[in-house]
Design an enzyme around this catalytic site. Sequence first.
Site, PDB file in Angstrom:
ATOM      1  N   LYS A  61      62.032  44.931 -51.037  1.00 16.77           N
ATOM      2  CA  LYS A  61      63.197  44.659 -51.886  1.00 16.77           C
ATOM      3  C   LYS A  61      64.135  43.682 -51.184  1.00 16.77           C
ATOM      4  O   LYS A  61      64.609  42.717 -51.790  1.00 16.77           O
ATOM      5  CB  LYS A  61      63.932  45.972 -52.208  1.00 16.77           C
ATOM      6  CG  LYS A  61      63.185  46.843 -53.199  1.00 16.77           C
ATOM      7  CD  LYS A  61      63.737  48.258 -53.272  1.00 16.77           C
ATOM      8  CE  LYS A  61      62.888  49.104 -54.220  1.00 16.77           C
ATOM      9  NZ  LYS A  61      63.239  50.529 -54.210  1.00 16.77           N
ATOM     10  N   GLN A 105      67.427  54.765 -51.692  1.00 17.36           N
ATOM     11  CA  GLN A 105      65.981  54.908 -51.857  1.00 17.36           C
ATOM     12  C   GLN A 105      65.603  56.386 -51.995  1.00 17.36           C
ATOM     13  O   GLN A 105      66.004  57.214 -51.176  1.00 17.36           O
ATOM     14  CB  GLN A 105      65.262  54.288 -50.631  1.00 17.36           C
ATOM     15  CG  GLN A 105      63.754  54.286 -50.721  1.00 17.36           C
ATOM     16  CD  GLN A 105      63.218  53.394 -51.841  1.00 17.36           C
ATOM     17  OE1 GLN A 105      63.733  52.315 -52.122  1.00 17.36           O
ATOM     18  NE2 GLN A 105      62.176  53.870 -52.507  1.00 17.36           N
ATOM     19  N   ASP A 128      70.143  50.926 -59.893  1.00 18.21           N
ATOM     20  CA  ASP A 128      68.954  51.619 -60.405  1.00 18.21           C
ATOM     21  C   ASP A 128      69.183  52.232 -61.792  1.00 18.21           C
ATOM     22  O   ASP A 128      68.234  52.701 -62.417  1.00 18.21           O
ATOM     23  CB  ASP A 128      68.566  52.759 -59.440  1.00 18.21           C
ATOM     24  CG  ASP A 128      67.335  52.417 -58.618  1.00 18.21           C
ATOM     25  OD1 ASP A 128      66.584  51.500 -59.011  1.00 18.21           O
ATOM     26  OD2 ASP A 128      67.116  53.085 -57.596  1.00 18.21           O
TER      27      ASP A 128
END
Length: 291
Positions: A61, A105, A128
């Site tokens: 990422k 994460q 997200d």
Amino acid sequence: MVTDLADMVKPSVILDGKQTSQVLLADLKQEIQVLPEQHRPKLVVVIVGEDPASQVYVKRKAKVAQELGMHSEVRWLDATTPQVDLEREILDLNKDVSVHGILVQLPLPKHMNTLDILSVISPEKDVDGFHPVNQGRLLSGDLPPALPCTPAGVMHMLHAYQIPIAGQHAVVVGRSNIVGKPVGLLLLQENATVTVCHSRTQDLAAVCRQADILVAAVGIPRLIGADHVKEGAAVIDVGINRVDGKLVGDVDFEAVKEKVGYITPVPGGVGPMTIALLMRNTLSLYKAAGQ
Ligand code: NDP
């Protein structure tokens, strides 16, 4: 005139996630490159612990963000970090005006409450789309700037290949908060008739056979076979499973590919779309912040 049988069999289209994501990334790069160096979108990824798969994802990422010319940073925290310390880290990032997207994460270590942590991220920086406020906005149809990346990647793929959605019957197998439910809501938002299946669904194959669009997000290798698909359907395989050292999806690709109209491979299907959509989300949050 008699048509040759071979002409009547239309080969299925392989939905190429690598290529589709590269096109999207190239567009994003163009937009980002013209922004002043000091005021570009910034993504911060926080990782707790040493889960090997998570480490690979996080590095990837950060690398893609840099390739696009964004700013990015990875904050590594020890697996034993108390939840309150992670919360403090996130609160600091919320306050930092140079940061536009914050990603924690998952999975988090067992001593942490994931929902509590996701709720600490400012909804305006929730790259997200997992914050309860943003999930609520998705549910109500008031879509936030950043939608959950994998579901948004599925939708982007359908759009890129101009697969009709409105009025179609979409069957989603899996009801997780990160994939199954949001993908179902996004399909509903675009006027599909949506059925969501799960581990208690009876006669899964019969339900799946009704699908014009079938999305598999289960985590069981090759669960979806030829018996589960209607001829000509579009099959989107979100699953990532490791079998004998190889990555395979939730769909038995070889058994299904001749029967359907469109199908994503694993790897090279939905996977690359997820990262591309994360980048798009970071840019969208930057724009929404008025920068
Ligand atoms: P979860 O384990 O959170 O959810 C799996 C879902 O599948 C559950 O809703 C479960 O039902 C359902 N399920 C389990 N067994 C069956 C069955 N026999 N029949 C029908 N439904 C069943 O998984 P995720 O949603 O997080 O991930 C799904 C897959 O997608 C995984 O392989 C994951 O690795 C992959 N993934 C891929 C991403 C990408 O970028 N391509 C991103 C995220 C995930 P119930 O709710 O009843 O338990």
